[in-house]
Design an enzyme around this catalytic site. Structure first.
Site, PDB file in Angstrom:
ATOM      1  N   GLU A 104       0.850  -1.161   0.223  1.00 18.06           N
ATOM      2  CA  GLU A 104       0.076   0.217  -0.039  1.00 18.06           C
ATOM      3  C   GLU A 104       0.939   1.390   0.089  1.00 18.06           C
ATOM      4  OE1 GLU A 104      -3.024   2.904   0.074  1.00 18.06           O
ATOM      5  OE2 GLU A 104      -1.098   2.733   1.503  1.00 18.06           O
ATOM      6  N   CYS A 150      -6.049   5.714   5.918  1.00 16.65           N
ATOM      7  CA  CYS A 150      -5.750   4.009   5.099  1.00 16.65           C
ATOM      8  C   CYS A 150      -7.202   3.654   4.795  1.00 16.65           C
ATOM      9  CB  CYS A 150      -4.887   3.409   6.138  1.00 16.65           C
ATOM     10  SG  CYS A 150      -4.466   1.793   5.404  1.00 16.65           S
ATOM     11  N   CYS A 166      -6.467  -0.132   6.853  1.00 20.36           N
ATOM     12  CA  CYS A 166      -6.749  -0.230   8.458  1.00 20.36           C
ATOM     13  C   CYS A 166      -7.199   0.922   8.988  1.00 20.36           C
ATOM     14  CB  CYS A 166      -5.386  -0.360   9.101  1.00 20.36           C
ATOM     15  SG  CYS A 166      -3.991   0.830   8.552  1.00 20.36           S
ATOM     16  N   HIS A 214      -7.169   3.503  12.885  1.00 24.89           N
ATOM     17  CA  HIS A 214      -7.192   5.350  12.942  1.00 24.89           C
ATOM     18  C   HIS A 214      -8.484   5.935  13.619  1.00 24.89           C
ATOM     19  CE1 HIS A 214      -3.595   5.858  10.957  1.00 24.89           C
ATOM     20  NE2 HIS A 214      -3.754   5.128   9.902  1.00 24.89           N
ATOM     21  N   ARG A 270      -0.599  -3.592  11.554  1.00 22.88           N
ATOM     22  CA  ARG A 270       0.620  -3.682  11.382  1.00 22.88           C
ATOM     23  C   ARG A 270       1.558  -3.009  12.392  1.00 22.88           C
ATOM     24  NH1 ARG A 270      -2.298  -2.813   7.026  1.00 22.88           N
ATOM     25  NH2 ARG A 270      -1.689  -3.362   4.825  1.00 22.88           N
ATOM     26  N   SER A 320       4.024   1.958  10.178  1.00 24.38           N
ATOM     27  CA  SER A 320       4.810   1.766   8.988  1.00 24.38           C
ATOM     28  C   SER A 320       5.776   3.226   9.090  1.00 24.38           C
ATOM     29  CB  SER A 320       4.325   1.793   7.702  1.00 24.38           C
ATOM     30  OG  SER A 320       3.806   0.419   7.337  1.00 24.38           O
ATOM     31  N   CYS A 359       2.780  -0.069   4.740  1.00 21.28           N
ATOM     32  CA  CYS A 359       1.468   0.988   4.391  1.00 21.28           C
ATOM     33  C   CYS A 359       2.090   2.289   4.398  1.00 21.28           C
ATOM     34  CB  CYS A 359       0.414   0.771   5.336  1.00 21.28           C
ATOM     35  SG  CYS A 359      -1.037   1.878   4.811  1.00 21.28           S
ATOM     36  N   CYS A 370       0.000   5.403   4.931  1.00 17.54           N
ATOM     37  CA  CYS A 370      -0.267   5.469   6.433  1.00 17.54           C
ATOM     38  C   CYS A 370       1.128   6.168   6.916  1.00 17.54           C
ATOM     39  CB  CYS A 370      -0.476   4.263   7.315  1.00 17.54           C
ATOM     40  SG  CYS A 370      -1.880   4.007   7.562  1.00 17.54           S
TER      41      CYS A 370
END
Length: 500
Positions: free
Chosen positions: A13, A60, A63, A67, A427, A450, A494, A497
């Site tokens: 991503e 994102c 996910c 958030h 993640r 990330s 990601c 993110c």
């Protein structure tokens, strides 16, 4: 001195460039480069706090639940709201469903093709309707004039793919089924969240959806289908990958320092515990030790700031010696790995019995020692093991929900206050920090999983976790970076993110 550059890194991503320096067949240095800027933190300034969970979910599409919950927790922290038990368990169910779809997505649709000889499909002569349909589709694609026929299976990097027909064909068949299983997980989340990927029922104070026995049993029936897939396909496929590629249990170790904020609120504590691990056993988390370094990020100034006091980032694309749009989060001055592996390692070190005992059995079956979990293979194993644990635990949360009981408390804003919302996204560790001024958002900062894992070097030139994990990786120049891609994708990047 040779170089291997992957740009862009596909099947992730976001937009990521990985550069490596190679000598004597091994990576000696690596640079992780986030290739985009978004600016959500600046966008939130001056808005009503209730806007934050809605807007930050758009950081994102994989996910968004994490958030939303982190944002809600930050506002609840700043305004003194306490979520009732029903709300906590309903949040766990939405988040758990999002974890399951994300972990299944990562293995089958993003990473497995690094280990599967997809060409085996063209030689298939059996009667499995899924594989036959897939074969006929691939053949028809190859007969077209498309620029990229048979995507996402082709093009691919050359490499040492296993010549095991049962593994290759079985993984491809499960790849197709995993698409449907992910849809079931999304439906589970939508039953409580109203819709997916961006839920409508998560607000400061709890969850707005009403629950009844029919909805809970609908959720349970879908959960059991997902759980069967994890136990029948996902776990066996990861175990088989461990047997076919045992060398990757010694590749991609990284910093071997782990951090978790803890996740899944139960009575009085999180089920998966918070803490850090740095060679001295489990240690309690101290949020005062977190800061972000912008020395090598494309942002004005070389700041080392705690997120509660950090200035709003100002982009500077021509900044000297900068090379990434990511900042560099550090804990007590050091880079830490976050994610499923970190959660499992921290929970095991903390002695959480619901994790320690099953982990022993899982490692025995995988033929891995716990010291081998800090590896490319170990990250895949930890993610599959975690999916199995969460799917089982979700049955308990379903039982704990009381239909007709309040899942939310009234929202009351404050003119001023500071708050932090900590959670674990699929993640890894996710934190939102908010300050209120005159009832509006004065400042907002996110440190995203990330961003931890793919961070660039800090002001002391210490590399981030992925940059460290790549050093020492043996590479064959004929494979054009496949070994590098395997290490990078094991962290489940990601980057949208990460740059938020």
């Amino acid at each position: 001195m040779a170089k291997i550059v992957l740009d862009p890194v596909t099947r992730i991503e976001g937009h990521l460039r990985i550069e490596t320096q190679v000598a004597a067949g091994r990576v000696t240095k690596a640079w992780s480069k986030g290739e985009m800027f978004r600016g959500f933190e600046a966008l939130l300034q001056g808005r009503d706090p209730l806007d934050a969970p809605v807007i930050t979910q758009r950081i994102c599409g994989v996910c968004p639940i994490s958030h939303a919950l982190s944002s809600c927790k930050a506002i609840e922290s700043a305004t003194g709201l306490n979520v009732p038990a029903n709300g906590r368990y309903l949040r766990n169910l939405i988040l758990g469903a999002n974890y399951l779809q994300s972990h299944i997505l990562h293995f089958y649709h993003l990473s497995a093709l690094d280990f599967v000889q997809v060409e085996a499909l063209l030689d298939y002569s059996g009667r499995d309707p899924v594989l036959l349909d897939l074969k006929h589709w691939a053949q028809s694609e190859l007969n077209t004039n498309r620029v990229l026929p048979v995507a996402p299976f082709l093009p691919k990097l050359p490499g040492d793919y296993a010549q095991n027909a049962q593994w290759n064909l079985g993984a491809l068949s499960n790849y197709v089924e995993a698409l449907d299983i992910r849809r079931e997980a999304h439906r589970m989340a939508a039953l409580v969240g109203g819709k997916m990927p961006h839920a409508a029922t998560l607000v400061p104070g709890g969850v707005t959806c009403a629950t009844d026995a029919d909805m809970l049993e609908d959720f349970r029936s879908r959960l059991r289908r997902v759980r069967r897939f994890i136990e029948r396909c996902y776990i066996p496929d990861v175990l088989q990958a461990a047997r076919l590629y045992p060398e990757y249990a010694a590749v991609g170790r990284g910093v071997a320092r782990f951090l978790s904020y803890g996740v899944f609120d139960e009575e009085g504590a999180t089920w998966m515990p918070a803490g850090t691990l740095n060679g001295r056993g489990h240690e309690h988390l101290d949020l005062a030790l977190i800061h972000e370094d912008t020395t090598t990020g494309f942002y004005r100034g070389n700041h080392k700031s705690h997120p509660q006091n950090a200035p709003s980032p100002i982009p500077q694309a021509d900044k000297p010696r900068a090379y990434s749009w990511l900042k560099a989060p550090r804990y007590n001055g050091l880079s830490y790995e976050v994610g499923p592996l970190a959660r499992i390692m921290v929970a095991a070190a903390a002695g959480e019995p619901s994790i320690v005992d099953p982990l022993t059995d899982f490692l025995r079956e995988a033929r891995l020692g716990q010291d081998q979990l800090a590896s490319t293979l170990g990250r895949h194993a930890a993610r599959a093991f975690e999916a199995q644990l969460i799917a089982a635990r979700m049955e308990n949360w379903l039982d704990a929900v009381t239909p007709g009981t309040a899942a939310i408390v009234p929202y009351k804003n404050r003119d001023a206050g500071n708050g932090v919302g900590l959670i674990e996204a699929p993640r890894g560790a996710l934190g939102h920090w908010i300050s209120l001024k005159s009832g509006r958002i004065g400042s907002y900062q996110c440190i995203v999983p990330s961003t931890w894992n793919f961070s660039p070097r800090d002001g002391d030139q210490n590399p981030g976790p992925v940059e460290s994990a790549l050093v020492g990786t043996a590479v064959n120049p004929e494979f054009k970076g496949l070994e590098v891609a395997r290490v990078v994708r094991s962290f489940d990047p990601c980057i949208a993110c990460a740059v938020h």
